[in-house]
Design a protein around this motif. Sequence first.
Motif, short mmCIF file in Angstrom:
data_model
loop_
_atom_site.label_atom_id
_atom_site.label_comp_id
_atom_site.label_asym_id
_atom_site.label_seq_id
_atom_site.Cartn_x
_atom_site.Cartn_y
_atom_site.Cartn_z
N ILE A 9 0.86 -1.18 0.00
CA ILE A 9 0.00 0.00 0.00
C ILE A 9 0.90 1.23 0.00
CG2 ILE A 9 -0.26 0.04 2.50
CD1 ILE A 9 -3.24 0.83 1.93
N HIS A 30 -0.78 -0.69 14.50
CA HIS A 30 -1.25 -1.78 13.65
C HIS A 30 -0.29 -2.95 13.54
CE1 HIS A 30 -4.67 0.67 12.69
NE2 HIS A 30 -3.87 1.66 12.36
N SER A 81 -3.11 -8.63 3.66
CA SER A 81 -4.27 -8.17 2.89
C SER A 81 -5.46 -7.82 3.78
CB SER A 81 -4.67 -9.23 1.86
OG SER A 81 -3.65 -9.35 0.89
N SER A 82 -5.56 -8.46 4.92
CA SER A 82 -6.67 -8.18 5.83
C SER A 82 -6.59 -6.78 6.45
CB SER A 82 -6.71 -9.23 6.95
OG SER A 82 -5.51 -9.19 7.70
N ILE A 84 -5.77 -3.96 4.66
CA ILE A 84 -5.84 -2.92 3.62
C ILE A 84 -6.75 -1.77 4.02
CG2 ILE A 84 -6.60 -2.39 1.26
CD1 ILE A 84 -5.58 -5.14 0.43
N SER A 85 -8.00 -2.05 4.36
CA SER A 85 -8.92 -0.95 4.67
C SER A 85 -8.51 -0.20 5.94
CB SER A 85 -10.37 -1.44 4.77
OG SER A 85 -10.50 -2.36 5.82
N THR A 86 -7.97 -0.90 6.92
CA THR A 86 -7.52 -0.27 8.16
C THR A 86 -6.37 0.69 7.88
OG1 THR A 86 -8.17 -2.20 9.45
CG2 THR A 86 -6.55 -0.73 10.45
N GLN A 88 -5.53 2.01 4.91
CA GLN A 88 -6.03 3.10 4.07
C GLN A 88 -6.68 4.18 4.93
OE1 GLN A 88 -8.55 0.84 1.41
NE2 GLN A 88 -7.10 1.10 -0.28
N GLN A 89 -7.51 3.77 5.86
CA GLN A 89 -8.18 4.72 6.74
C GLN A 89 -7.16 5.47 7.60
OE1 GLN A 89 -11.29 3.09 9.17
NE2 GLN A 89 -11.57 4.98 10.30
N SER A 100 -3.00 4.29 -2.40
CA SER A 100 -3.32 3.25 -3.39
C SER A 100 -2.73 1.92 -2.92
CB SER A 100 -2.76 3.62 -4.77
OG SER A 100 -1.35 3.69 -4.73
N ASP A 101 -3.31 0.85 -3.41
CA ASP A 101 -2.75 -0.47 -3.12
C ASP A 101 -2.64 -1.24 -4.43
OD1 ASP A 101 -5.20 -2.57 -3.21
OD2 ASP A 101 -5.91 -0.69 -2.34
#
Length: 102
Positions: A9, A30, A81-82, A84-86, A88-89, A100-101
């Motif tokens: 990412i 994280h 991959s799990s 990604i949204s965390t 990005q946020q 971007s990823d």
Amino acid sequence: MADDSTTTINAAFGTREAADLAVEHLVQQHGVARADIFVQSATSDNTSGFSPSGGDASHEREPRRDAPLNGEIEVSADIKSSLISTVQQAFGELGAIRVSDH
């Protein structure tokens, strides 16, 4: 079965201070390994971002003119991959200009 795949990412930041904060947030909040995070200029020029911050900011009347303000700083991280949204946020909350990823 859990998804153990990884992805990279990328996020662009306008200051070195914001990029450093993003790195520390990924590591401390994280659990991303520091060895999986990379920081570099988004261009071929040396840069501290496009606006002064942190040690580049002057507390004097005249602004510093020695900081290389030549563009964005890119932070990239190899993450599960799990996450990604965390991530990005988190990048968005920390002031990323683009995320971007791939």
